[in-house]
Each structure stands twice: as structure tokens, then as C-alpha cells.
Write a protein that holds these residues in place. Sequence first.
Motif, PDB file in Angstrom:
ATOM      1  N   GLN A   1       0.821  -1.211   0.000  1.00  0.00           N
ATOM      2  CA  GLN A   1       0.000   0.000   0.000  1.00  0.00           C
ATOM      3  C   GLN A   1       0.859   1.267   0.000  1.00  0.00           C
ATOM      4  O   GLN A   1       0.486   2.273  -0.612  1.00  0.00           O
ATOM      5  CB  GLN A   1      -0.919   0.016   1.228  1.00  0.00           C
ATOM      6  CG  GLN A   1      -2.023  -1.030   1.202  1.00  0.00           C
ATOM      7  CD  GLN A   1      -3.039  -0.789   0.103  1.00  0.00           C
ATOM      8  OE1 GLN A   1      -3.427   0.339  -0.163  1.00  0.00           O
ATOM      9  NE2 GLN A   1      -3.470  -1.868  -0.544  1.00  0.00           N
ATOM     10  N   LEU A   2       1.991   1.210   0.673  1.00  0.00           N
ATOM     11  CA  LEU A   2       2.841   2.396   0.816  1.00  0.00           C
ATOM     12  C   LEU A   2       4.022   2.396  -0.166  1.00  0.00           C
ATOM     13  O   LEU A   2       4.858   3.300  -0.125  1.00  0.00           O
ATOM     14  CB  LEU A   2       3.359   2.482   2.256  1.00  0.00           C
ATOM     15  CG  LEU A   2       2.269   2.699   3.320  1.00  0.00           C
ATOM     16  CD1 LEU A   2       2.864   2.591   4.723  1.00  0.00           C
ATOM     17  CD2 LEU A   2       1.608   4.054   3.139  1.00  0.00           C
ATOM     18  N   TYR A   3       4.091   1.357  -1.016  1.00  0.00           N
ATOM     19  CA  TYR A   3       5.139   1.256  -2.033  1.00  0.00           C
ATOM     20  C   TYR A   3       6.541   1.286  -1.426  1.00  0.00           C
ATOM     21  O   TYR A   3       7.434   2.004  -1.886  1.00  0.00           O
ATOM     22  CB  TYR A   3       4.988   2.386  -3.070  1.00  0.00           C
ATOM     23  CG  TYR A   3       3.650   2.380  -3.761  1.00  0.00           C
ATOM     24  CD1 TYR A   3       3.361   1.469  -4.781  1.00  0.00           C
ATOM     25  CD2 TYR A   3       2.654   3.271  -3.372  1.00  0.00           C
ATOM     26  CE1 TYR A   3       2.119   1.456  -5.407  1.00  0.00           C
ATOM     27  CE2 TYR A   3       1.404   3.270  -3.979  1.00  0.00           C
ATOM     28  CZ  TYR A   3       1.142   2.352  -4.995  1.00  0.00           C
ATOM     29  OH  TYR A   3      -0.096   2.332  -5.597  1.00  0.00           O
ATOM     30  N   VAL A   4       6.710   0.518  -0.356  1.00  0.00           N
ATOM     31  CA  VAL A   4       8.020   0.386   0.276  1.00  0.00           C
ATOM     32  C   VAL A   4       8.301  -1.097   0.487  1.00  0.00           C
ATOM     33  O   VAL A   4       7.448  -1.950   0.238  1.00  0.00           O
ATOM     34  CB  VAL A   4       8.088   1.141   1.627  1.00  0.00           C
ATOM     35  CG1 VAL A   4       7.883   2.627   1.416  1.00  0.00           C
ATOM     36  CG2 VAL A   4       7.049   0.594   2.607  1.00  0.00           C
ATOM     37  N   SER A   5       9.476  -1.420   0.978  1.00  0.00           N
ATOM     38  CA  SER A   5       9.830  -2.819   1.219  1.00  0.00           C
ATOM     39  C   SER A   5       9.241  -3.302   2.545  1.00  0.00           C
ATOM     40  O   SER A   5       8.905  -2.496   3.427  1.00  0.00           O
ATOM     41  CB  SER A   5      11.348  -2.983   1.250  1.00  0.00           C
ATOM     42  OG  SER A   5      11.883  -2.348   2.408  1.00  0.00           O
ATOM     43  N   ILE A   6       9.127  -4.623   2.683  1.00  0.00           N
ATOM     44  CA  ILE A   6       8.659  -5.208   3.931  1.00  0.00           C
ATOM     45  C   ILE A   6       9.618  -4.846   5.064  1.00  0.00           C
ATOM     46  O   ILE A   6       9.191  -4.569   6.188  1.00  0.00           O
ATOM     47  CB  ILE A   6       8.543  -6.740   3.799  1.00  0.00           C
ATOM     48  CG1 ILE A   6       7.498  -7.113   2.746  1.00  0.00           C
ATOM     49  CG2 ILE A   6       8.172  -7.370   5.144  1.00  0.00           C
ATOM     50  CD1 ILE A   6       7.406  -8.588   2.458  1.00  0.00           C
ATOM     51  N   LYS A   7      10.921  -4.819   4.752  1.00  0.00           N
ATOM     52  CA  LYS A   7      11.919  -4.453   5.760  1.00  0.00           C
ATOM     53  C   LYS A   7      11.679  -3.046   6.282  1.00  0.00           C
ATOM     54  O   LYS A   7      11.837  -2.773   7.483  1.00  0.00           O
ATOM     55  CB  LYS A   7      13.320  -4.566   5.150  1.00  0.00           C
ATOM     56  CG  LYS A   7      14.441  -4.237   6.139  1.00  0.00           C
ATOM     57  CD  LYS A   7      14.505  -5.250   7.263  1.00  0.00           C
ATOM     58  CE  LYS A   7      15.682  -4.977   8.172  1.00  0.00           C
ATOM     59  NZ  LYS A   7      15.728  -5.901   9.324  1.00  0.00           N
ATOM     60  N   THR A   8      11.287  -2.138   5.390  1.00  0.00           N
ATOM     61  CA  THR A   8      10.999  -0.761   5.807  1.00  0.00           C
ATOM     62  C   THR A   8       9.824  -0.721   6.770  1.00  0.00           C
ATOM     63  O   THR A   8       9.852  -0.014   7.781  1.00  0.00           O
ATOM     64  CB  THR A   8      10.697   0.116   4.582  1.00  0.00           C
ATOM     65  OG1 THR A   8      11.858   0.168   3.747  1.00  0.00           O
ATOM     66  CG2 THR A   8      10.320   1.530   4.993  1.00  0.00           C
ATOM     67  N   ILE A   9       8.784  -1.501   6.475  1.00  0.00           N
ATOM     68  CA  ILE A   9       7.615  -1.561   7.362  1.00  0.00           C
ATOM     69  C   ILE A   9       8.022  -2.115   8.724  1.00  0.00           C
ATOM     70  O   ILE A   9       7.610  -1.602   9.772  1.00  0.00           O
ATOM     71  CB  ILE A   9       6.504  -2.433   6.751  1.00  0.00           C
ATOM     72  CG1 ILE A   9       5.965  -1.798   5.469  1.00  0.00           C
ATOM     73  CG2 ILE A   9       5.375  -2.648   7.760  1.00  0.00           C
ATOM     74  CD1 ILE A   9       5.282  -0.464   5.673  1.00  0.00           C
ATOM     75  N   GLU A  10       8.839  -3.161   8.708  1.00  0.00           N
ATOM     76  CA  GLU A  10       9.289  -3.763   9.975  1.00  0.00           C
ATOM     77  C   GLU A  10      10.098  -2.755  10.795  1.00  0.00           C
ATOM     78  O   GLU A  10       9.964  -2.688  12.020  1.00  0.00           O
ATOM     79  CB  GLU A  10      10.132  -5.000   9.676  1.00  0.00           C
ATOM     80  CG  GLU A  10       9.321  -6.154   9.098  1.00  0.00           C
ATOM     81  CD  GLU A  10      10.198  -7.321   8.680  1.00  0.00           C
ATOM     82  OE1 GLU A  10      11.432  -7.135   8.577  1.00  0.00           O
ATOM     83  OE2 GLU A  10       9.656  -8.416   8.441  1.00  0.00           O
ATOM     84  N   THR A  11      10.922  -1.970  10.113  1.00  0.00           N
ATOM     85  CA  THR A  11      11.724  -0.953  10.806  1.00  0.00           C
ATOM     86  C   THR A  11      10.822   0.120  11.413  1.00  0.00           C
ATOM     87  O   THR A  11      10.995   0.515  12.572  1.00  0.00           O
ATOM     88  CB  THR A  11      12.719  -0.289   9.835  1.00  0.00           C
ATOM     89  OG1 THR A  11      13.606  -1.291   9.329  1.00  0.00           O
ATOM     90  CG2 THR A  11      13.530   0.789  10.539  1.00  0.00           C
ATOM     91  N   HIS A  12       9.846   0.579  10.622  1.00  0.00           N
ATOM     92  CA  HIS A  12       8.904   1.579  11.133  1.00  0.00           C
ATOM     93  C   HIS A  12       8.132   1.031  12.332  1.00  0.00           C
ATOM     94  O   HIS A  12       7.928   1.735  13.327  1.00  0.00           O
ATOM     95  CB  HIS A  12       7.921   1.994  10.040  1.00  0.00           C
ATOM     96  CG  HIS A  12       8.477   2.972   9.060  1.00  0.00           C
ATOM     97  ND1 HIS A  12       9.120   4.129   9.435  1.00  0.00           N
ATOM     98  CD2 HIS A  12       8.482   2.976   7.697  1.00  0.00           C
ATOM     99  CE1 HIS A  12       9.502   4.793   8.352  1.00  0.00           C
ATOM    100  NE2 HIS A  12       9.134   4.112   7.287  1.00  0.00           N
TER     101      HIS A  12
END
Length: 215
Positions: A175-186
Amino acid sequence: MISILIVDDHAIVRAGIKMMIDSQPDMKVIGEAEDGEDAVQKALDLVPDIVVMDLNLPKKSGMVAIKQIIETSDKIKIIVLTMHEDKEYIFRTLQAGASSYLLKSHHENDLLEAIRTVSVGDAYLYPNATKLLLEDYIRKSSGTHEDHLMKLSGREQEVLSYLAKGYTNREAAEQLYVSIKTIETHRSKIMEKLNLKTRPALVEYAAKNGFLDFS
């Protein structure tokens, strides 16, 4: 292979759950316990990925056992399987550290889905449980939403909103056009800033503070 410990004081219930779980190619029952004390000891000895646990247990209540199991290892996930459909029970088990809350009256596929969902680090609640919690938290909301917004960046607020609405890390990333790793970091930063320890606690916090309506 997802390893599972079954905790219930009724042998016939344990047998039924074991048969269902062992019929799946990606999960296996590695132990059983019939009371709260035995549950904590078996969890310590076997270190299963998931404990499927009733709340009404002899010797030591399921609620106390949950807390003690979580204290022994933060890698063990707890799925509560009970007959109590009451928001107070749901709230207390999530506070104690459980990742899922199911009723024994639910379909067996709900338990299998919960096991797979919880095993990858996500929470699983049946729809009416989520509704009960959200209604309660929204009712109790203290109007401090603006204060909480100041703690999080704009992107962190977006991530929190998606996760609170039940999106998995992968779905939020899409949905946010980022990587899964980025979501995990956030997500890690959000939980650190808000002093939250579990995914259910994050969902509860978001509901209480208006992030379900965040756009």
C-alpha cells in the motif's frame, strides 16, 4: 514446521486439537499439558513456537500461565482457545501477552489460520473480538490524539494506521510502495516510541487514540 504445545484440562479436547493440527503438513504438536503449572514447565522445557491454551485450568489459571510463559521466552506465541466471549477476558489476555483469542465454538479452520498467522509474528482475533475491543477503547478514548501524533513521524502514523486495520507487513508495504523491511523498521520504531511490546498492544493503542480513522 510450526511446533505447538496444547494446554487444556480435558483429554478429549486435547486429542481432538492434536489430531487436527497433526493432519497439517506445516505444523506438529510436540507436547500437551493439563494444568497451568504443567503448561509453564512444558513451555520452558520444549520451547514451542506456539502454545494453544484454555483459560480455565487447574493448579494455575491460564491468565497467570500466559504471563509466566511469556516471561520465559518472548519467542513463544500464545493462542487462547476458550469458551469466554467477554471483552474483559479478551483485554486481559492481550495485556498478558497473548497473540490470539478464539472461541471453542469456532470452526477448526479458524484455529489453523490463527496458528499460521501468529507464527509469522502477526496477531489474530476473530471479528467480533476486534469489534468489542475497538468499541471499548473508542468509548474510553481520552482525547489525547494530538499528543500521540507528535511522537510519530508522518510515515510512522501511516504505518501504524495500516497495521492497526489488520494489514500484514507485506500488505502495508504494498500500500505504501516500500519494502517489507521498511515496514518492519517503522513498526519497531513506533513500538519503541510508544513503549509497546506486542502487536496486539499496538492495535489496542491505535484504536484508543484514533489511528483507525487516520488518513
